[in-house]
Structure formats: structure tokens, C-alpha cells
Design a protein around this motif. Structure first.
Motif, mmCIF file in Angstrom:
data_model
loop_
_atom_site.group_PDB
_atom_site.id
_atom_site.type_symbol
_atom_site.label_atom_id
_atom_site.label_comp_id
_atom_site.label_asym_id
_atom_site.label_seq_id
_atom_site.Cartn_x
_atom_site.Cartn_y
_atom_site.Cartn_z
ATOM 1 N N LEU A 257 0.798 -1.214 0.000
ATOM 2 C CA LEU A 257 0.000 0.000 0.000
ATOM 3 C C LEU A 257 0.836 1.272 0.000
ATOM 4 O O LEU A 257 0.512 2.246 -0.682
ATOM 5 C CB LEU A 257 -0.927 0.010 1.219
ATOM 6 C CG LEU A 257 -2.114 -0.944 1.191
ATOM 7 C CD1 LEU A 257 -2.770 -1.000 2.559
ATOM 8 C CD2 LEU A 257 -3.120 -0.522 0.145
ATOM 9 N N PHE A 258 1.925 1.277 0.787
ATOM 10 C CA PHE A 258 2.668 2.511 1.010
ATOM 11 C C PHE A 258 4.099 2.484 0.486
ATOM 12 O O PHE A 258 4.823 3.463 0.628
ATOM 13 C CB PHE A 258 2.699 2.832 2.512
ATOM 14 C CG PHE A 258 1.335 3.006 3.114
ATOM 15 C CD1 PHE A 258 0.530 4.070 2.764
ATOM 16 C CD2 PHE A 258 0.851 2.088 4.028
ATOM 17 C CE1 PHE A 258 -0.734 4.235 3.315
ATOM 18 C CE2 PHE A 258 -0.413 2.238 4.597
ATOM 19 C CZ PHE A 258 -1.196 3.316 4.232
ATOM 20 N N GLY A 259 4.523 1.369 -0.097
ATOM 21 C CA GLY A 259 5.887 1.300 -0.606
ATOM 22 C C GLY A 259 6.924 1.220 0.489
ATOM 23 O O GLY A 259 8.081 1.637 0.289
ATOM 24 N N LEU A 260 6.556 0.672 1.640
ATOM 25 C CA LEU A 260 7.503 0.551 2.746
ATOM 26 C C LEU A 260 8.441 -0.634 2.538
ATOM 27 O O LEU A 260 8.091 -1.610 1.871
ATOM 28 C CB LEU A 260 6.747 0.352 4.071
ATOM 29 C CG LEU A 260 5.725 1.425 4.474
ATOM 30 C CD1 LEU A 260 5.061 1.031 5.785
ATOM 31 C CD2 LEU A 260 6.383 2.785 4.595
ATOM 32 N N PHE A 299 6.843 8.397 7.756
ATOM 33 C CA PHE A 299 5.999 9.593 7.664
ATOM 34 C C PHE A 299 5.985 10.120 6.232
ATOM 35 O O PHE A 299 4.939 10.497 5.698
ATOM 36 C CB PHE A 299 6.526 10.680 8.597
ATOM 37 C CG PHE A 299 6.187 10.486 10.053
ATOM 38 C CD1 PHE A 299 5.261 9.525 10.448
ATOM 39 C CD2 PHE A 299 6.789 11.261 11.026
ATOM 40 C CE1 PHE A 299 4.940 9.349 11.789
ATOM 41 C CE2 PHE A 299 6.471 11.097 12.367
ATOM 42 C CZ PHE A 299 5.551 10.137 12.746
ATOM 43 N N SER A 300 7.160 10.167 5.610
ATOM 44 C CA SER A 300 7.263 10.698 4.250
ATOM 45 C C SER A 300 6.452 9.851 3.266
ATOM 46 O O SER A 300 5.746 10.381 2.406
ATOM 47 C CB SER A 300 8.734 10.748 3.825
ATOM 48 O OG SER A 300 8.858 11.153 2.485
ATOM 49 N N LYS A 301 6.543 8.537 3.407
ATOM 50 C CA LYS A 301 5.876 7.646 2.458
ATOM 51 C C LYS A 301 4.366 7.604 2.655
ATOM 52 O O LYS A 301 3.619 7.344 1.699
ATOM 53 C CB LYS A 301 6.456 6.234 2.569
ATOM 54 C CG LYS A 301 7.890 6.117 2.057
ATOM 55 C CD LYS A 301 8.407 4.691 2.161
ATOM 56 C CE LYS A 301 9.823 4.578 1.593
ATOM 57 N NZ LYS A 301 10.349 3.177 1.688
ATOM 58 N N THR A 302 3.912 7.809 3.882
ATOM 59 C CA THR A 302 2.479 7.748 4.164
ATOM 60 C C THR A 302 1.813 9.117 4.154
ATOM 61 O O THR A 302 0.593 9.219 4.277
ATOM 62 C CB THR A 302 2.214 7.076 5.525
ATOM 63 O OG1 THR A 302 2.935 7.783 6.553
ATOM 64 C CG2 THR A 302 2.664 5.614 5.507
ATOM 65 N N GLY A 303 2.610 10.179 4.022
ATOM 66 C CA GLY A 303 2.055 11.519 3.919
ATOM 67 C C GLY A 303 1.564 12.112 5.218
ATOM 68 O O GLY A 303 0.658 12.963 5.214
ATOM 69 N N VAL A 304 2.136 11.688 6.349
ATOM 70 C CA VAL A 304 1.754 12.242 7.647
ATOM 71 C C VAL A 304 3.007 12.787 8.332
ATOM 72 O O VAL A 304 4.126 12.582 7.857
ATOM 73 C CB VAL A 304 1.081 11.177 8.545
ATOM 74 C CG1 VAL A 304 -0.136 10.579 7.850
ATOM 75 C CG2 VAL A 304 2.064 10.061 8.921
ATOM 76 N N ARG A 306 2.874 12.976 12.140
ATOM 77 C CA ARG A 306 2.755 12.646 13.552
ATOM 78 C C ARG A 306 2.299 11.208 13.705
ATOM 79 O O ARG A 306 1.602 10.664 12.828
ATOM 80 C CB ARG A 306 1.751 13.583 14.244
ATOM 81 C CG ARG A 306 2.176 15.049 14.253
ATOM 82 C CD ARG A 306 1.087 15.923 14.845
ATOM 83 N NE ARG A 306 0.730 15.490 16.193
ATOM 84 C CZ ARG A 306 -0.522 15.488 16.664
ATOM 85 N NH1 ARG A 306 -1.515 15.879 15.899
ATOM 86 N NH2 ARG A 306 -0.762 15.099 17.902
ATOM 87 N N GLN A 307 2.666 10.598 14.830
ATOM 88 C CA GLN A 307 2.334 9.187 15.035
ATOM 89 C C GLN A 307 0.828 8.932 15.104
ATOM 90 O O GLN A 307 0.358 7.942 14.523
ATOM 91 C CB GLN A 307 3.029 8.660 16.290
ATOM 92 C CG GLN A 307 3.006 7.133 16.391
ATOM 93 C CD GLN A 307 3.949 6.636 17.478
ATOM 94 O OE1 GLN A 307 5.022 7.191 17.690
ATOM 95 N NE2 GLN A 307 3.547 5.577 18.157
ATOM 96 N N PRO A 308 0.022 9.759 15.765
ATOM 97 C CA PRO A 308 -1.431 9.526 15.746
ATOM 98 C C PRO A 308 -2.014 9.552 14.338
ATOM 99 O O PRO A 308 -2.911 8.777 14.011
ATOM 100 C CB PRO A 308 -1.982 10.673 16.610
ATOM 101 C CG PRO A 308 -0.856 11.030 17.523
ATOM 102 C CD PRO A 308 0.382 10.864 16.687
ATOM 103 N N GLN A 309 -1.491 10.456 13.492
ATOM 104 C CA GLN A 309 -1.953 10.496 12.108
ATOM 105 C C GLN A 309 -1.567 9.221 11.368
ATOM 106 O O GLN A 309 -2.331 8.713 10.542
ATOM 107 C CB GLN A 309 -1.345 11.709 11.388
ATOM 108 C CG GLN A 309 -1.837 13.059 11.888
ATOM 109 C CD GLN A 309 -1.098 14.203 11.225
ATOM 110 O OE1 GLN A 309 0.094 14.115 10.951
ATOM 111 N NE2 GLN A 309 -1.808 15.290 10.958
ATOM 112 N N LEU A 310 -0.385 8.704 11.681
ATOM 113 C CA LEU A 310 0.062 7.468 11.058
ATOM 114 C C LEU A 310 -0.883 6.329 11.415
ATOM 115 O O LEU A 310 -1.280 5.538 10.540
ATOM 116 C CB LEU A 310 1.482 7.128 11.505
ATOM 117 C CG LEU A 310 2.040 5.784 11.022
ATOM 118 C CD1 LEU A 310 2.196 5.795 9.497
ATOM 119 C CD2 LEU A 310 3.375 5.488 11.699
ATOM 120 N N MET A 311 -1.243 6.214 12.688
ATOM 121 C CA MET A 311 -2.153 5.153 13.115
ATOM 122 C C MET A 311 -3.489 5.260 12.402
ATOM 123 O O MET A 311 -4.038 4.265 11.930
ATOM 124 C CB MET A 311 -2.344 5.211 14.628
ATOM 125 C CG MET A 311 -1.116 4.833 15.442
ATOM 126 S SD MET A 311 -1.409 4.903 17.215
ATOM 127 C CE MET A 311 -2.672 3.637 17.393
#
Length: 322
Positions: A257-260, A299-304, A306-311
Motif C-alpha cells: 500500500l505505502f511502498g515501505l 511519515f514521508s511515504k504515508t504523507g503524515v 505525527r504518530q497519531p496520524q500514522l495510526m
């Protein structure tokens, strides 16, 4: 009376073990049908496009050199009559919708799916093609998803819902089906109407997520716009998620999904479970400083940022097919 030609199926998969299994079982399951097998998508493309007797292709979505989505797109351009079935071990809902709606894929099965199940589904489609077949969203594939999925139009009329969505509605006070067959979400998410029916001077957005809460009960709602092949009523997929019951996506899903990288995906999965960064780092087997470095990239790959935004992003990304 002219005898109907046998059904001829092409299997395309870079997994030799799976192809060998198909070879062993196919003749036994459908002795009156023919099959050819390819482990190279480029060879398969050329052979299938040149052989009008091949009416069905069953292909893996993840192959080196050319993905199943790319192969399906080329085959659909070359052979509009093909029945295409896609198999995958880890794919997100967006890929499934693309395959079904834009590429005319008949059905989308997770790996492993019993070959008998796939062939039984094909029998009905082959028979149906003797008459008129509408270009509508096949509903069977919706039941493959772990989450509640509802197909609606721009008036919120329910076109289909899977078993998981029906079960969630029975236990939730936030979402239900009206007596007129419309999806009711209460309280109504801010901006939902504008997303479904955007002003004419605004480009429609592809997806939008909402959080619905009342009296301590919570529901996550993700709405995706389904690309239309032809002019007509807009169609949407509504994904209903009970945050208390949702599991974090699998590592392969996060990579897809995110290219991680795998290490980044492992760390992200632990963070999505609610662990602190130092706890997640310890379980993944990396130092705290390495985890902080990984987190910046995540964060860069998911576009967020902060950690709460990542979750929130991860938990609304629609994990996987069964």
C-alpha cells in the motif's frame, strides 16, 4: 447440431508450485476443458492475444517484470472478449476495484483459493455470456473482504453489502439500512454529501475517510469513488470499520500500500497496535535511534507527520483480502 468448442483456460503465475498443482488437478476437475500454463507474463500476453480459442485467463497479480494488473490491462486492450480472473496473496481494496471496474476483471480471488471454487464461478459466467451481460460490479468478490463493505450510489441507495457489513449494522447504533434500502449513518459525517455530489466546478475526490461517534460508540468510515466505465450513476464503496475490533494490516499489505521496506512495515505494524516507539523498536529488533530514522521515512511515504496520524492512516487503509 454443432458441438460447442471446449473451454480453454490460460493459467499465468510465476509460482511453479502453483502451476504444477493446477496441472495435476485441472484435468480431473474439468476433463472436458483445455488448459495452457505460463510462468512468464510476456510470453503469456503474446500467446493469449494470438489464440482466440483461449477464453479465460487466471493470473497472479504479483509477478516480476509485469504485474497482473498490467497484464490484464494489455489483454483487455487486445482481447475484449476474455474472461479474466485475478489471484493475489496480498492486495488492497483499491487494486481490486481497479481490476474489476476499469479492467473488466470477472472476479478477484485471494491466495489460496481452491481451484474447484474458481472453476465453478467460471461455469456460471461462461453460460451467462451466451446472453446479455451488464457491466455491473460483481457482488461475490465483496464477501472476500474482512471488513464491512457496502456498495451505494450517490443517493445512498444500497446496491450490495457483504456479510460483514450486515453483521456490523446489526450491532451498531451508528449505521443501518432504512426501509427504503438507503444507507443511514448517524450522526451524518460532515462533508459526506459534498463528497458524493461535488459541485460542478470541483473535481471529485477519489476517497474520503470519516470518524463517526456518539455516546461512546465509534465507527470509522472510508468512502471510495468507483471509476465509471460508462456514463451513468456514480457508485461508491463504503467501508465500515469498528476501531475496537480492527486488526492492523499485515506486513505485506503495508509494503504494497505505502511502498515501505519490510523493516519499515514491521515497525509501522507495531505502532498501529498502539505501542510506543521504543516498545515497537524492541519487538522489531532495532535500536531506538534506528526506529526514529525509520519513522521519518515512514511519515514521508504515508504523507503524515505525527504518530497519531500514522495510526489513523494505517487503520483506515483497508488491510487485506482473506
Amino acid at each position: 447440431m454443432t458441438e460447442k468448442p471446449p473451454v480453454r483456460i490460460a493459467f499465468v503465475d510465476d509460482d511453479e508450485n502453483l502451476l504444477s498443482s493446477h496441472r495435476r488437478n485441472f484435468a480431473r476437475l474439468r476433463p472436458g476443458w483445455d488448459a495452457v500454463y505460463f510462468n512468464d507474463p510476456f510470453i503469456a500476453r503474446d500467446a493469449i492475444s494470438a489464440d482466440p480459442a483461449i477464453g479465460v485467463v487466471i493470473l497472479d497479480i504479483h509477478m516480476p517484470g509485469m504485474s497482473g494488473l498490467e497484464l490484464a490491462a494489455e489483454l483487455r486492450t487486445l482481447r475484449s472478449d476474455l474472461i479474466i480472473v485475478m489471484l493475489t496473496g496480498y492486495a488492497d481494496l483499491q487494486s481490486a476495484l481497479l481490476a474489476v471496474n476499469e479492467l473488466g476483471v470477472f472476479r478477484f480471488y485471494p491466495k489460496p483459493t481452491n481451484l474447484q471454487t474458481i472453476l465453478e464461478g467460471l461455469e456460471g459466467e461462461i453460460a451467462a455470456r451466451q446472453g446479455h451481460v451488464e457491466e455491473t460490479l460483481p457482488t461475490d468478490f465483496l464477501d472476500l473482504f474482512e471488513l464491512g463493505v457496502v456498495a451505494i450510489d450517490d443517493t445512498l441507495s444500497i446496491l450490495h453489502m457483504n456479510a460483514q457489513a450486515a453483521e456490523l449494522m446489526r450491532g451498531s447504533s451508528l449505521v443501518r439500512s432504512s426501509s427504503q434500502g438507503r444507507l443511514i449513518i448517524e450522526p451524518v459525517p460532515d462533508g459526506l454529501g459534498g463528497f458524493l455530489n461535488p459541485p460542478s466546478n470541483m473535481a471529485p475526490r477519489d476517497h474520503q475517510s470519516y470518524s463517526v461517534e456518539r455516546d461512546g460508540e465509534k465507527l470509522s468510515v472510508l468512502v471510495r469513488r468507483i471509476p465509471k466505465k460508462t456514463a451513468g450513476t456514480a457508485t461508491f464503496m463504503v467501508i465500515l470499520v469498528d476501531p475496537a475490533k480492527q486488526k492492523p494490516p499485515a506486513i505485506d499489505d503495508l509494503m504494497d500500500l505505502f511502498g515501505l521496506t519490510r523493516s519499515e512495515a514491521k515497525l509501522t505494524q507495531k505502532l498501529a497496535e498502539g505501542l510506543a516507539l521504543d516498545q515497537a523498536a524492541e519487538l522489531v529488533g532495532i535500536s531506538h535511534s534506528s526506529a526514529r530514522t525509520y519513522l521519518k521515512t515512514i511519515f514521508s511515504k504515508t504523507g503524515v507527520n505525527r504518530q497519531p496520524q500514522l495510526m489513523k492512516t494505517v487503520l483506515s487503509s483497508i488491510p487485506s483480502l482473506r
